[in-house]
Design an enzyme around this catalytic site. Structure first.
Site, PDB file in Angstrom:
ATOM      1  N   SER A 156       0.849  -1.185   0.000  1.00  0.00           N
ATOM      2  CA  SER A 156       0.000   0.000   0.000  1.00  0.00           C
ATOM      3  C   SER A 156       0.882   1.230   0.000  1.00  0.00           C
ATOM      4  O   SER A 156       1.864   1.300   0.746  1.00  0.00           O
ATOM      5  CB  SER A 156      -0.909   0.013   1.232  1.00  0.00           C
ATOM      6  N   HIS A 170      -2.064   6.997  -5.210  1.00  0.00           N
ATOM      7  CA  HIS A 170      -2.261   5.905  -4.257  1.00  0.00           C
ATOM      8  C   HIS A 170      -2.318   4.606  -5.033  1.00  0.00           C
ATOM      9  O   HIS A 170      -2.911   4.533  -6.109  1.00  0.00           O
ATOM     10  CB  HIS A 170      -3.572   6.095  -3.485  1.00  0.00           C
ATOM     11  N   ASN A 172      -2.555   0.125  -4.197  1.00  0.00           N
ATOM     12  CA  ASN A 172      -2.667  -0.939  -3.205  1.00  0.00           C
ATOM     13  C   ASN A 172      -2.978  -2.232  -3.942  1.00  0.00           C
ATOM     14  O   ASN A 172      -3.903  -2.270  -4.756  1.00  0.00           O
ATOM     15  CB  ASN A 172      -3.788  -0.610  -2.201  1.00  0.00           C
ATOM     16  N   GLY A 327      -4.045  -3.742  13.681  1.00  0.00           N
ATOM     17  CA  GLY A 327      -2.885  -3.470  12.842  1.00  0.00           C
ATOM     18  C   GLY A 327      -1.988  -2.379  13.410  1.00  0.00           C
ATOM     19  O   GLY A 327      -2.313  -1.722  14.402  1.00  0.00           O
ATOM     20  N   SER A 331       1.554   2.399  10.306  1.00  0.00           N
ATOM     21  CA  SER A 331       1.429   1.942   8.923  1.00  0.00           C
ATOM     22  C   SER A 331       0.044   2.235   8.371  1.00  0.00           C
ATOM     23  O   SER A 331      -0.104   2.639   7.220  1.00  0.00           O
ATOM     24  CB  SER A 331       1.738   0.448   8.835  1.00  0.00           C
TER      25      SER A 331
END
Length: 368
Positions: A156, A170, A172, A327, A331
């Site tokens: 990502s 962006h 991902n 998570g 990040s």
């Protein structure tokens, strides 16, 4: 694009990233880089090769996808550093529940205000609400299923340049697997690919947007001519900021829950898309990074970054999944810009370049 306040814009250049002396790193090189980082990192002493579980062989889909995203991370970071002249900070981290990742962030550079490229390989069990966030599956309710075994690997990245005329990008790409909780009815055993690359400028240069979309279409057409129009519309729909009635940017491609073909073909498609990022984006930044701008241009960029923050914190499935599975916060929130702006009831002047961008965000256009 006419920018009367700025005088003449730089003459158009051929948009091509030079790959001279820029070969894709071998898996051995990627692993060696990650091992060196792990040895010196205060975050973790783990060898990133051990992010996978012991039973995952080198020819498994999990291992091959991990190798692909580590290689893509290396290639993108090399290209960004070559333009910016600054180096990424790297953290290698482990997740207590299983797995870990490699986070690379360049902050306050010469060209980019903030650029991050993260790789994560995580596994364990997740609650039903995290499964719904990952797969947009409302059939699995809190009462119906227990914690769901899962595996998730992905890369990502978000890059926010300093210059208002250089766009944000962006991308991902991810691979998921889930299993059925033992002795509990719930999420079925399944696997899928997801991802996309999207373009978020503050000002529209038609040739830049067309170039970006052409690269996405080229990657899609190698696998299915129906992919680009389908995934372009999916991107426009996904990045809708519902409470504003506008898109985050000018689109690209987006797909999710993709498992309707042979997994080898889908791995190849995800790889092709990830490998297209540098050619789609870096030449545009090289062309726009030194364009003169005013404070008004900078204020508009900051307002658009406020929209970026709103989408990511309110709607983005990846952010939601990361938060619901415990998570790594640094990040997960890496995608947010260093600075953003909100003004009360700001309305651009009709017919202005700012108005043109907002109109394109409210009414998605066909660029090719």
């Amino acid at each position: 694009m006419a920018m009367a306040a700025l005088g003449s814009c730089p003459a158009p250049q051929q948009l091509r990233w030079s790959k001279k002396n820029h070969r894709r790193p071998s898996k051995a090189r990627v692993t060696a880089v990650a091992m060196a980082a792990a040895a010196s990192s205060t975050k973790s002493k783990s060898d990133p090769r051990l992010l996978l579980r012991d039973e995952d062989t080198s020819d498994s889909m999990r291992a091959r996808f991990e190798a692909m995203i580590l290689s893509a991370q290396e290639e993108v970071c090399d290209a960004v550093e070559a333009v910016d002249g600054s180096k990424f900070r790297q953290d290698v981290w482990t997740r207590p529940g299983g797995g870990g990742g490699v986070s690379r962030v360049l902050q306050d550079g010469n060209v980019w205000e903030k650029a991050g490229v993260n790789v994560s390989v995580v596994y364990g069990t997740m609650p039903p609400e995290a499964y719904r966030a990952a797969k947009a599956d409302t059939s699995v309710t809190k009462d119906k299923a227990g914690r769901i075994p899962f595996f998730a690997a992905g890369i990502s990245s978000v890059m926010h340049p300093k210059n208002p005329f250089a766009p944000t990008v962006h991308f991902n790409y991810r691979y998921f697997e889930t299993d059925t909780p033992k002795d509990v009815e719930g999420a079925p055993r399944s696997w899928w690919f997801g991802g996309g690359t999207d373009f978020t400028p503050s000002y529209i240069f038609d040739e830049d947007v067309k170039h970006f979309h052409e690269i996405q279409k080229r990657a899609c057409d190698k696998f299915d001519p129906e992919y680009y129009p389908k995934f372009k519309k999916w991107c426009d729909d996904y990045f809708l900021i519902e409470h504003r009635g506008e898109r985050r940017g000018l689109g690209g491609i987006f797909f999710d829950d993709l498992n309707d073909r042979d997994p080898e073909q889908l791995l190849g498609f995800a790889t092709e898309c990830a490998n297209s990022v540098v050619d789609a984006y870096i030449p545009i930044v090289e062309k726009r990074k030194d364009t003169p701008f005013t404070q008004a241009n900078k204020d508009w960029q900051q307002l658009r970054r406020g929209r970026y923050v709103e989408f990511n914190l309110v709607y983005d499935r990846g952010t939601t999944f990361g938060l619901k599975t415990g998570g790594r916060i640094e990040s997960i929130l890496m995608s947010l810009p260093l600075s953003a702006r909100w003004e009360y009831d700001h309305q651009p002047i009709q017919g202005s370049e700012e108005w043109n961008l907002l109109d394109a965000c409210k009414n998605p256009r066909e660029w090719l």
